[in-house]
Design a protein around this motif. Sequence first.
Motif, PDB file in Angstrom:
ATOM      1  N   VAL A  60      58.781  97.732  37.180  1.00 55.56           N
ATOM      2  CA  VAL A  60      59.125  99.117  36.878  1.00 55.56           C
ATOM      3  C   VAL A  60      59.741  99.723  38.131  1.00 55.56           C
ATOM      4  O   VAL A  60      59.112  99.753  39.188  1.00 55.56           O
ATOM      5  CB  VAL A  60      57.879  99.932  36.458  1.00 55.56           C
ATOM      6  CG1 VAL A  60      58.278 101.345  36.056  1.00 55.56           C
ATOM      7  CG2 VAL A  60      57.121  99.237  35.341  1.00 55.56           C
ATOM      8  N   GLY A  61      60.978 100.183  38.007  1.00 58.69           N
ATOM      9  CA  GLY A  61      61.686 100.781  39.126  1.00 58.69           C
ATOM     10  C   GLY A  61      62.394 102.044  38.704  1.00 58.69           C
ATOM     11  O   GLY A  61      62.192 102.545  37.590  1.00 58.69           O
ATOM     12  N   LYS A  62      63.246 102.542  39.563  1.00 57.07           N
ATOM     13  CA  LYS A  62      63.918 103.810  39.272  1.00 57.07           C
ATOM     14  C   LYS A  62      64.844 103.723  38.064  1.00 57.07           C
ATOM     15  O   LYS A  62      65.155 104.733  37.443  1.00 57.07           O
ATOM     16  CB  LYS A  62      64.665 104.332  40.502  1.00 57.07           C
ATOM     17  CG  LYS A  62      65.887 103.535  40.879  1.00 57.07           C
ATOM     18  CD  LYS A  62      66.598 104.166  42.060  1.00 57.07           C
ATOM     19  CE  LYS A  62      67.886 103.443  42.350  1.00 57.07           C
ATOM     20  NZ  LYS A  62      68.649 104.086  43.387  1.00 57.07           N
ATOM     21  N   ASN A  63      65.282 102.517  37.710  1.00 53.70           N
ATOM     22  CA  ASN A  63      66.169 102.352  36.549  1.00 53.70           C
ATOM     23  C   ASN A  63      65.416 101.995  35.274  1.00 53.70           C
ATOM     24  O   ASN A  63      66.034 101.657  34.271  1.00 53.70           O
ATOM     25  CB  ASN A  63      67.227 101.281  36.840  1.00 53.70           C
ATOM     26  CG  ASN A  63      68.165 101.709  37.949  1.00 53.70           C
ATOM     27  OD1 ASN A  63      68.464 102.893  38.086  1.00 53.70           O
ATOM     28  ND2 ASN A  63      68.622 100.764  38.748  1.00 53.70           N
ATOM     29  N   GLY A  64      64.084 102.049  35.317  1.00 54.04           N
ATOM     30  CA  GLY A  64      63.302 101.756  34.121  1.00 54.04           C
ATOM     31  C   GLY A  64      62.516 100.463  34.259  1.00 54.04           C
ATOM     32  O   GLY A  64      62.225 100.000  35.352  1.00 54.04           O
ATOM     33  N   VAL A  65      62.198  99.866  33.097  1.00 56.36           N
ATOM     34  CA  VAL A  65      61.362  98.672  33.049  1.00 56.36           C
ATOM     35  C   VAL A  65      62.240  97.438  32.848  1.00 56.36           C
ATOM     36  O   VAL A  65      63.121  97.417  31.997  1.00 56.36           O
ATOM     37  CB  VAL A  65      60.339  98.768  31.894  1.00 56.36           C
ATOM     38  CG1 VAL A  65      59.455  97.527  31.852  1.00 56.36           C
ATOM     39  CG2 VAL A  65      59.486 100.017  32.026  1.00 56.36           C
ATOM     40  N   THR A  66      61.964  96.417  33.646  1.00 58.54           N
ATOM     41  CA  THR A  66      62.609  95.114  33.501  1.00 58.54           C
ATOM     42  C   THR A  66      61.522  94.121  33.122  1.00 58.54           C
ATOM     43  O   THR A  66      60.460  94.087  33.748  1.00 58.54           O
ATOM     44  CB  THR A  66      63.265  94.674  34.824  1.00 58.54           C
ATOM     45  OG1 THR A  66      64.270  95.622  35.186  1.00 58.54           O
ATOM     46  CG2 THR A  66      63.889  93.299  34.711  1.00 58.54           C
ATOM     47  N   TYR A  67      61.780  93.331  32.097  1.00 52.73           N
ATOM     48  CA  TYR A  67      60.836  92.309  31.670  1.00 52.73           C
ATOM     49  C   TYR A  67      61.362  90.932  32.034  1.00 52.73           C
ATOM     50  O   TYR A  67      62.542  90.650  31.868  1.00 52.73           O
ATOM     51  CB  TYR A  67      60.613  92.367  30.153  1.00 52.73           C
ATOM     52  CG  TYR A  67      59.902  93.618  29.714  1.00 52.73           C
ATOM     53  CD1 TYR A  67      58.525  93.717  29.807  1.00 52.73           C
ATOM     54  CD2 TYR A  67      60.618  94.697  29.223  1.00 52.73           C
ATOM     55  CE1 TYR A  67      57.863  94.874  29.415  1.00 52.73           C
ATOM     56  CE2 TYR A  67      59.966  95.857  28.825  1.00 52.73           C
ATOM     57  CZ  TYR A  67      58.594  95.937  28.924  1.00 52.73           C
ATOM     58  OH  TYR A  67      57.966  97.075  28.535  1.00 52.73           O
ATOM     59  N   GLY A  68      60.476  90.095  32.534  1.00 58.66           N
ATOM     60  CA  GLY A  68      60.804  88.706  32.790  1.00 58.66           C
ATOM     61  C   GLY A  68      61.133  88.390  34.236  1.00 58.66           C
ATOM     62  O   GLY A  68      61.717  89.199  34.958  1.00 58.66           O
ATOM     63  N   TYR A  69      60.734  87.197  34.621  1.00 66.29           N
ATOM     64  CA  TYR A  69      60.962  86.710  35.981  1.00 66.29           C
ATOM     65  C   TYR A  69      62.453  86.612  36.287  1.00 66.29           C
ATOM     66  O   TYR A  69      62.918  87.102  37.314  1.00 66.29           O
ATOM     67  CB  TYR A  69      60.298  85.341  36.129  1.00 66.29           C
ATOM     68  CG  TYR A  69      60.461  84.711  37.483  1.00 66.29           C
ATOM     69  CD1 TYR A  69      59.519  84.935  38.481  1.00 66.29           C
ATOM     70  CD2 TYR A  69      61.546  83.883  37.776  1.00 66.29           C
ATOM     71  CE1 TYR A  69      59.650  84.342  39.731  1.00 66.29           C
ATOM     72  CE2 TYR A  69      61.690  83.298  39.015  1.00 66.29           C
ATOM     73  CZ  TYR A  69      60.737  83.532  39.984  1.00 66.29           C
ATOM     74  OH  TYR A  69      60.885  82.957  41.222  1.00 66.29           O
ATOM     75  N   GLN A  70      63.199  85.999  35.382  1.00 66.17           N
ATOM     76  CA  GLN A  70      64.626  85.781  35.625  1.00 66.17           C
ATOM     77  C   GLN A  70      65.383  87.099  35.732  1.00 66.17           C
ATOM     78  O   GLN A  70      66.243  87.261  36.599  1.00 66.17           O
ATOM     79  CB  GLN A  70      65.218  84.889  34.519  1.00 66.17           C
ATOM     80  CG  GLN A  70      66.491  84.189  34.928  1.00 66.17           C
ATOM     81  CD  GLN A  70      66.325  83.286  36.165  1.00 66.17           C
ATOM     82  OE1 GLN A  70      65.294  82.647  36.386  1.00 66.17           O
ATOM     83  NE2 GLN A  70      67.326  83.255  36.995  1.00 66.17           N
ATOM     84  N   ASN A  71      65.066  88.061  34.871  1.00 65.37           N
ATOM     85  CA  ASN A  71      65.724  89.371  34.925  1.00 65.37           C
ATOM     86  C   ASN A  71      65.384  90.105  36.217  1.00 65.37           C
ATOM     87  O   ASN A  71      66.255  90.748  36.823  1.00 65.37           O
ATOM     88  CB  ASN A  71      65.341  90.218  33.715  1.00 65.37           C
ATOM     89  CG  ASN A  71      65.900  89.676  32.428  1.00 65.37           C
ATOM     90  OD1 ASN A  71      66.935  89.016  32.414  1.00 65.37           O
ATOM     91  ND2 ASN A  71      65.214  89.933  31.326  1.00 65.37           N
ATOM     92  N   THR A  72      64.139  90.008  36.644  1.00 58.24           N
ATOM     93  CA  THR A  72      63.722  90.640  37.905  1.00 58.24           C
ATOM     94  C   THR A  72      64.468  90.010  39.068  1.00 58.24           C
ATOM     95  O   THR A  72      64.991  90.705  39.951  1.00 58.24           O
ATOM     96  CB  THR A  72      62.195  90.511  38.089  1.00 58.24           C
ATOM     97  OG1 THR A  72      61.540  91.170  36.998  1.00 58.24           O
ATOM     98  CG2 THR A  72      61.735  91.127  39.404  1.00 58.24           C
TER      99      THR A  72
END
Length: 143
Positions: A60-72
């Motif tokens: 969870v960052g300033k641009n919202g929620v990212t799911y998954g290792y690869q996406n992070t």
Amino acid sequence: MRKPILTFLVLLLTTGLMAQSKNDRAAILSILDRQTADWNAGNIDSFMNGYLESDSLMFVGKNGVTYGYQNTYQNYLKRYPDRATMGTLKFTILNLSFPGKDVAFLVGKWHLTRPQAGDVGGHYTLLWRKIKGKWVIVCDHTS
């Protein structure tokens, strides 16, 4: 006779739990130290080793929620394409607690010293789980 035995058992269990927390605390802080060194060496690939390698990882960052290792991982590469934008990382631990078995919660501050791109920093919370004997970050909220 029961009271001394009960007291002994309570002390034994409490001491065992505290020792476990000390070992777990040391393991988590060691991972953060290694991540800091990896970041400061410009190695995002190795830095990612502290995260759960799964689609269920949440960032969870300033641009919202990212799911998954690869996406992070891809988001880190996009936001920090070179050493100048990565800067030099420093973590400050404000609180590390163990709210349940094999669960840890960490609150801290981060700071990037970046002479060319300008310094940045903020706070973060990390939810850790001990999976197969290894501590991993399952949720990272960084702002």
